[in-house]
Structure formats: C-alpha cells, structure tokens
Enzyme design. Structure first.
Site, PDB file in Angstrom:
ATOM      1  N   HIS A  64      14.526 -72.229 -24.914  1.00 28.61           N
ATOM      2  CA  HIS A  64      13.879 -73.520 -24.697  1.00 28.61           C
ATOM      3  C   HIS A  64      13.508 -73.627 -23.222  1.00 28.61           C
ATOM      4  O   HIS A  64      13.765 -72.711 -22.435  1.00 28.61           O
ATOM      5  CB  HIS A  64      14.781 -74.676 -25.133  1.00 28.61           C
TER       6      HIS A  64
ATOM      7  N   ASP B 212      17.532 -74.187 -16.452  1.00 34.27           N
ATOM      8  CA  ASP B 212      18.550 -73.150 -16.328  1.00 34.27           C
ATOM      9  C   ASP B 212      18.328 -71.996 -17.298  1.00 34.27           C
ATOM     10  O   ASP B 212      19.017 -70.975 -17.221  1.00 34.27           O
ATOM     11  CB  ASP B 212      19.959 -73.741 -16.503  1.00 34.27           C
ATOM     12  N   HIS B 213      17.355 -72.132 -18.191  1.00 33.46           N
ATOM     13  CA  HIS B 213      17.054 -71.079 -19.157  1.00 33.46           C
ATOM     14  C   HIS B 213      15.703 -70.406 -18.911  1.00 33.46           C
ATOM     15  O   HIS B 213      15.345 -69.492 -19.655  1.00 33.46           O
ATOM     16  CB  HIS B 213      17.075 -71.653 -20.577  1.00 33.46           C
TER      17      HIS B 213
ATOM     18  N   HIS C 207      14.420 -75.862 -20.703  1.00 32.00           N
ATOM     19  CA  HIS C 207      15.219 -76.462 -19.645  1.00 32.00           C
ATOM     20  C   HIS C 207      15.357 -75.430 -18.527  1.00 32.00           C
ATOM     21  O   HIS C 207      15.439 -74.221 -18.784  1.00 32.00           O
ATOM     22  CB  HIS C 207      16.581 -76.904 -20.161  1.00 32.00           C
TER      23      HIS C 207
ATOM     24  N   ASP D   4      21.724 -73.594 -26.205  1.00 32.47           N
ATOM     25  CA  ASP D   4      21.953 -75.035 -26.227  1.00 32.47           C
ATOM     26  C   ASP D   4      21.694 -75.661 -27.602  1.00 32.47           C
ATOM     27  O   ASP D   4      20.554 -75.673 -28.085  1.00 32.47           O
ATOM     28  CB  ASP D   4      21.057 -75.712 -25.196  1.00 32.47           C
TER      29      ASP D   4
ATOM     30  N   HIS E 247      27.702 -70.031 -20.693  1.00 34.91           N
ATOM     31  CA  HIS E 247      27.013 -71.296 -20.413  1.00 34.91           C
ATOM     32  C   HIS E 247      28.029 -72.406 -20.119  1.00 34.91           C
ATOM     33  O   HIS E 247      28.007 -73.478 -20.712  1.00 34.91           O
ATOM     34  CB  HIS E 247      26.116 -71.673 -21.605  1.00 34.91           C
TER      35      HIS E 247
ATOM     36  N   HIS F 229      18.822 -79.701 -30.328  1.00 37.12           N
ATOM     37  CA  HIS F 229      18.916 -79.953 -28.897  1.00 37.12           C
ATOM     38  C   HIS F 229      17.884 -81.032 -28.561  1.00 37.12           C
ATOM     39  O   HIS F 229      16.925 -81.224 -29.321  1.00 37.12           O
ATOM     40  CB  HIS F 229      18.638 -78.661 -28.118  1.00 37.12           C
TER      41      HIS F 229
END
Length: 318
Positions: free
Chosen positions: A63, A67-68, A65, A209, A267, A141
């Site tokens: 996805h 941090d990914h 976000h 997530d 994570h 999510h």
C-alpha cells in the site's frame, strides 16, 4: 538449486528507530529478487546487506503509506544508474497510481525503460504464473492494501526402486519426468505416478498492515514462511484495531490456523523497547502457534525451512 532466503532490510513501522529502519524485505528465490515494501533508506540497507540493484527483479508494494514506499525513488534511480538490463516488474494497488507516479518520477534523473508496471485491483489478483505463482489479496486497512503469496508448483520425487522394477533407467527417466509416460524396454507403458510421489512446492506469504480478516488467513494457509506485521502487543489491541494493524497474538492466530512452519514477526511500533521483544514471540505462541518464531531485526537473513517431505506413496492392491 539457487538460494532461497529472506533479507530483512527494515523492520520498523511508521517511525524508524536507532536500530530499526523503515520496512524492506528482499525475498531471494532462484535468481529472482522480490523487494517488498521498500521504505525510506532501503537503498542504503541493501548496500549494508550486500545486495545490489541487479538483484531486484520485482518491486511489490502492499500500500502507499510512507513507511512502505518512500524508498521507491532511490531504488528505481539506482536501477537506472547501475544499468540493470533485466525487466523489473513493479506491482502496486491501482487505486494509488497517482502516488506511484510521484514516487517513480520523484526527481530528475536519467530514466530506465526496464520498469514494468503491474497495477492490481479487486479482492484478488494473480500477478504471475511462472516460474512461480504470485497472488495478491486485499486486506483490511484504512487505505487499500494487499498481501502477497508466492507459491512454487508441486514437483515429484522419483522412486529408484520403482524405476528399477520397471526397467526405466538412463534417458528414459528424463522422458518419463517430462512426458508423463514412457515405453519400457519390455514394451510396457510406465506412467509417472507409478514411479514417483508428489513433492509439495515451497510457499511464502507477506501480510503487512491489516486488521484480522479472512484474506490474511487465506494468504497464510499452508505456507513455509509467513512474514507478518505485529505492530502492537496484545494489551494494545484497541489501538491495533483503530489503526488497522495486528497484535502479536493475532499474528500467532493467523499462523496457527494456517499451519505455518516459520513465522517472521516484523513492523514493530516504536513505542516498545528492546526488552519488550521476547513478549512478541511469547504472545504469538500463547495464541496457539507452536512452530518456529523469528523476531525480525534489520539485516537478518532468514532461510526458508527445509522442503517438506514428499507425500507417501500408497500401495496398490490389498
């Protein structure tokens, strides 16, 4: 067979720490390198892990976000700068195409034509069917997010005693494997199933997530390695549900239900201290998972478990 292992390039969640970089996981599989969720700093982590842009053949985003995915610009530009000649397939949620475009062309650089974009949508998508099957399933999510499952086709283990009993030897063995049946020297037709047993293919799943959902269980079903987020400890389950994440115990429940062989927890929220780490494994085990548990640390190398034994051959007759 080439190496099959997981390199942990980062294991933090939204906020990196002194010891944990943002996400990044490189699955090395028979000459392929599947880079999952390259977060900020992934390019440097790859250097520290001893791998290069040439080792990457897939970029798979769960996805959008930060941090990914904030490591995408550096990874793509390194692929271009180093002159990677092979195709690199980039898989990402189609709903985030605008973010992919921004990341893909974040700054001025001499571009590359090797990036092949593979946007995915719907509840389930089959991304590839050779030399492995790569399937994506939609998770739960706040933004659209997918988990991934990589499966090797089942193979066969030949049975020397059965081959010898039928006079099948030398080049005939290869023909039997390739064609499924051969004519033995005595004129009999010999089928592959008479001289072999099924060897289960290896399987790996990535579940980042998400809240608990059926797709997480489906992705984890029967895999050799499950790489799964455990952002929170169980006492913070309310926060996990609010933000769309799993606790350590919930990750253990998913692994136990799927009969997973090796569970890799990752994570982790920055709210926890180093001395809290054993509790993640304890809570996953308390939820019913009795297999091998790995608490991911940056630059860890996690091997795949040894292959499952071939299925026992049933005897014919009474």
């Amino acid at each position: 067979m080439s190496a099959r292992d997981l390199l942990v390039l980062g294991s933090a969640s939204a906020v990196p720490t002194r010891f944990r970089n943002h996400n990044g996981y490189l699955l090395r599989w028979d000459g392929h390198g599947l880079l999952f969720d390259p977060g900020e700093g992934t390019q440097r982590q790859m250097t520290l892990a001893g791998v290069s842009a040439h080792d990457v053949t897939w970029i798979c985003l769960t996805h959008f976000h930060g941090d990914h995915c904030l490591g995408v610009p550096g990874v793509v530009q390194r692929i271009a700068r180093d002159g990677v000649p092979h195709s690199v397939r980039a898989v990402f949620p189609a709903s985030g195409a605008v973010y992919w475009e921004r990341l893909r062309h974040a700054t001025a650089f001499v571009d590359t034509a090797v990036i092949e974009e593979v946007p995915i949508s719907g509840d389930q998508a089959v991304v590839a069917t050779a030399p492995f099957t790569l399937t994506a399933r939609r998770l739960s999510h706040p933004v659209e997010a997918y988990g991934y499952r990589l499966e090797e086709p089942d193979g066969v283990t030949m049975l020397p005693a059965e081959l010898a009993a039928r006079g099948v030897r030398g080049p005939l063995v290869r023909r039997l494997q390739e064609e499924g049946r051969v004519t033995a020297p005595d004129g009999r037709t010999v089928a592959l199933e008479e001289c072999s047993v099924r060897r289960p293919g290896q399987k790996v799943a990535f579940v980042m997530d998400t809240r608990l959902c059926q797709a997480a269980y489906d992705l984890a079903d029967g895999v050799d390695v499950l790489v799964i987020e455990a952002t929170f400890l169980d006492e913070d389950a309310a926060l996990a549900a609010e933000y769309g994440h799993l606790t350590a115990g919930q990750a253990g429940r998913v692994a136990a239900a799927g009969g997973v062989r090796r569970l890799v927890l990752t994570h982790f929220s920055e709210r926890y201290r180093a001395e809290d780490e054993p509790r993640f494994a304890e809570q996953a085990a308390a939820a019913g998972f009795a297999g091998d548990i790995v608490i991911a640390h940056d630059l860890d190398r996690v091997p795949l478990p040894r292959r499952r034994r071939a299925a026992a051959r049933r005897r014919q007759g009474g």
